[in-house]
Design a protein around this motif. Structure first.
Motif, PDB file in Angstrom:
ATOM      1  N   THR A   1      48.623  33.698  36.546  1.00  0.00           N
ATOM      2  CA  THR A   1      48.757  32.240  36.824  1.00  0.00           C
ATOM      3  C   THR A   1      48.409  32.234  38.263  1.00  0.00           C
ATOM      4  N   ASP A   2      48.105  30.943  38.912  1.00  0.00           N
ATOM      5  CA  ASP A   2      48.136  30.588  40.206  1.00  0.00           C
ATOM      6  C   ASP A   2      49.034  30.901  41.108  1.00  0.00           C
ATOM      7  N   LYS A   3      50.414  30.810  40.204  1.00  0.00           N
ATOM      8  CA  LYS A   3      51.504  30.807  40.907  1.00  0.00           C
ATOM      9  C   LYS A   3      51.894  32.410  41.494  1.00  0.00           C
ATOM     10  N   PHE A   4      51.167  33.564  41.019  1.00  0.00           N
ATOM     11  CA  PHE A   4      51.518  34.703  41.250  1.00  0.00           C
ATOM     12  C   PHE A   4      50.623  35.355  42.397  1.00  0.00           C
ATOM     13  N   LEU A   5      51.132  34.866  43.593  1.00  0.00           N
ATOM     14  CA  LEU A   5      50.017  35.144  44.693  1.00  0.00           C
ATOM     15  C   LEU A   5      50.197  36.637  45.174  1.00  0.00           C
ATOM     16  N   ALA A   6      51.340  37.023  44.839  1.00  0.00           N
ATOM     17  CA  ALA A   6      51.457  38.688  45.450  1.00  0.00           C
ATOM     18  C   ALA A   6      50.759  39.415  44.565  1.00  0.00           C
ATOM     19  N   ALA A   7      50.688  38.773  43.142  1.00  0.00           N
ATOM     20  CA  ALA A   7      49.917  39.738  42.028  1.00  0.00           C
ATOM     21  C   ALA A   7      48.515  39.681  42.348  1.00  0.00           C
ATOM     22  N   HIS A   8      47.920  38.502  42.698  1.00  0.00           N
ATOM     23  CA  HIS A   8      46.560  38.494  43.065  1.00  0.00           C
ATOM     24  C   HIS A   8      46.172  39.458  44.046  1.00  0.00           C
ATOM     25  N   ARG A   9      47.117  39.709  45.177  1.00  0.00           N
ATOM     26  CA  ARG A   9      46.727  40.370  46.354  1.00  0.00           C
ATOM     27  C   ARG A   9      46.858  41.910  45.834  1.00  0.00           C
ATOM     28  N   PHE A  10      47.859  42.147  44.972  1.00  0.00           N
ATOM     29  CA  PHE A  10      47.941  43.572  44.440  1.00  0.00           C
ATOM     30  C   PHE A  10      46.745  43.749  43.610  1.00  0.00           C
ATOM     31  N   TYR A  11      46.351  43.266  42.468  1.00  0.00           N
ATOM     32  CA  TYR A  11      45.325  43.501  41.610  1.00  0.00           C
ATOM     33  C   TYR A  11      44.146  43.633  42.554  1.00  0.00           C
ATOM     34  N   GLU A  12      43.782  42.639  43.599  1.00  0.00           N
ATOM     35  CA  GLU A  12      42.497  42.741  44.181  1.00  0.00           C
ATOM     36  C   GLU A  12      42.511  44.107  45.051  1.00  0.00           C
ATOM     37  N   LYS A  13      43.634  44.547  45.426  1.00  0.00           N
ATOM     38  CA  LYS A  13      43.771  45.676  46.389  1.00  0.00           C
ATOM     39  C   LYS A  13      43.559  47.051  45.315  1.00  0.00           C
ATOM     40  N   HIS A  14      43.800  47.006  44.000  1.00  0.00           N
ATOM     41  CA  HIS A  14      43.803  48.030  43.169  1.00  0.00           C
ATOM     42  C   HIS A  14      42.347  48.098  42.408  1.00  0.00           C
ATOM     43  N   GLY A  15      41.306  47.259  42.964  1.00  0.00           N
ATOM     44  CA  GLY A  15      39.929  47.213  42.279  1.00  0.00           C
ATOM     45  C   GLY A  15      39.692  46.029  41.398  1.00  0.00           C
ATOM     46  N   PHE A  16      40.488  45.239  40.923  1.00  0.00           N
ATOM     47  CA  PHE A  16      40.137  44.096  40.218  1.00  0.00           C
ATOM     48  C   PHE A  16      39.471  42.957  41.020  1.00  0.00           C
ATOM     49  N   VAL A  17      38.478  42.317  40.242  1.00  0.00           N
ATOM     50  CA  VAL A  17      37.480  41.381  40.837  1.00  0.00           C
ATOM     51  C   VAL A  17      37.780  40.009  39.926  1.00  0.00           C
ATOM     52  N   GLN A  18      38.032  39.000  40.782  1.00  0.00           N
ATOM     53  CA  GLN A  18      38.214  37.733  39.952  1.00  0.00           C
ATOM     54  C   GLN A  18      36.947  37.372  39.230  1.00  0.00           C
ATOM     55  N   VAL A  19      37.008  36.732  38.273  1.00  0.00           N
ATOM     56  CA  VAL A  19      36.048  36.455  37.108  1.00  0.00           C
ATOM     57  C   VAL A  19      36.335  35.100  36.608  1.00  0.00           C
ATOM     58  N   ASP A  20      35.449  34.244  36.296  1.00  0.00           N
ATOM     59  CA  ASP A  20      35.696  32.974  35.434  1.00  0.00           C
ATOM     60  C   ASP A  20      36.081  33.299  34.130  1.00  0.00           C
ATOM     61  N   LYS A  21      36.896  32.198  33.679  1.00  0.00           N
ATOM     62  CA  LYS A  21      37.323  32.386  32.148  1.00  0.00           C
ATOM     63  C   LYS A  21      36.262  32.631  31.191  1.00  0.00           C
ATOM     64  N   ALA A  22      35.012  31.866  31.468  1.00  0.00           N
ATOM     65  CA  ALA A  22      33.717  31.750  30.700  1.00  0.00           C
ATOM     66  C   ALA A  22      33.177  33.067  30.403  1.00  0.00           C
ATOM     67  N   ASP A  23      33.464  34.081  31.534  1.00  0.00           N
ATOM     68  CA  ASP A  23      32.758  35.496  31.374  1.00  0.00           C
ATOM     69  C   ASP A  23      33.632  36.549  30.606  1.00  0.00           C
ATOM     70  N   LEU A  24      34.754  36.213  30.353  1.00  0.00           N
ATOM     71  CA  LEU A  24      35.682  36.874  29.554  1.00  0.00           C
ATOM     72  C   LEU A  24      35.327  36.835  27.921  1.00  0.00           C
ATOM     73  N   PRO A  25      35.312  38.127  27.363  1.00  0.00           N
ATOM     74  CA  PRO A  25      34.874  38.682  26.058  1.00  0.00           C
ATOM     75  C   PRO A  25      35.523  37.692  25.049  1.00  0.00           C
ATOM     76  N   GLU A  26      34.991  37.223  23.885  1.00  0.00           N
ATOM     77  CA  GLU A  26      35.757  36.360  22.774  1.00  0.00           C
ATOM     78  C   GLU A  26      37.109  37.085  22.542  1.00  0.00           C
ATOM     79  N   ALA A  27      37.224  38.387  22.378  1.00  0.00           N
ATOM     80  CA  ALA A  27      38.437  39.031  21.866  1.00  0.00           C
ATOM     81  C   ALA A  27      39.598  39.024  22.866  1.00  0.00           C
ATOM     82  N   PHE A  28      39.496  38.497  24.392  1.00  0.00           N
ATOM     83  CA  PHE A  28      40.564  38.503  25.131  1.00  0.00           C
ATOM     84  C   PHE A  28      41.452  37.599  24.567  1.00  0.00           C
ATOM     85  N   LEU A  29      42.711  38.037  24.972  1.00  0.00           N
ATOM     86  CA  LEU A  29      43.831  37.199  24.502  1.00  0.00           C
ATOM     87  C   LEU A  29      44.703  36.507  25.530  1.00  0.00           C
TER      88      LEU A  29
END
Length: 164
Positions: free
Chosen positions: A121-149
């Motif tokens: 969620t947009d509220k988890f600002l510290a989580a965004h920084r943490f994930y990005e620091k660990h190699g995660f890249v933000q993507v659009d919802k439309a780019d996620l696979p159909e099986a994404f939960l």
């Protein structure tokens, strides 16, 4: 100071897992949610610990202080879910979140997961920084696979390849 250890979830950990997750969701982030609203918490072995998935807990002095789940969604992809760390075990000095994530990455490499996806969620600002620091890249919802939960509260999405 005692050490944080990360180990696979066992059925007797259920109450400890809920006692970490619910207060963070409800008190810190103001979500009106119960354990009953999250049926995956009642069946962690059947929901997460199947296929290439897994679920781990971080423990300190015999008390669960963190959680992380990996849900196999097929096609070499998995979803990171239920990553929560109790307030008293957060921060670089404890390394709880980093240890949980490293355990998940090691498992993903071992079982042949090629890509890890997550929603937050947009509220988890510290989580965004943490994930990005660990190699995660933000993507659009439309780019996620159909099986994404998708979770109803998710508004921000990330992906990361698994390095072998």
């Amino acid at each position: 100071m005692s050490e944080i250890t990360v180990r696979p979830f066992e059925p007797q950990d259920k109450d400890g897992v809920i006692s970490v997750i619910l207060p963070i969701q409800r008190e810190e982030f103001g979500f009106d949610i119960t354990a009953g609203d999250q049926p995956d918490l009642a069946v962690i072995p059947d929901f997460y610990q199947t296929g290439k998935g897994g679920f781990w807990v971080a423990e300190k002095d015999g008390v669960i202080v963190g959680t992380i789940g990996l849900k196999d969604i097929g096609n070499g992809q998995a979803t990171l879910r239920k990553m929560f760390v109790a307030a008293g075990a957060r921060g670089r000095e404890h390394g709880t979140a980093a240890r949980l994530l490293e355990r998940l990455f090691a498992h993903a490499r071992d079982v042949g997961v090629n890509e890890i996806l997550l929603g937050t969620t947009d509220k988890f600002l510290a989580a965004h920084r943490f994930y990005e620091k660990h190699g995660f890249v933000q993507v659009d919802k439309a780019d996620l696979p159909e099986a994404f939960l998708f979770m109803q509260v998710d508004t921000r999405f990330y992906r990361r390849g698994v390095r072998r």
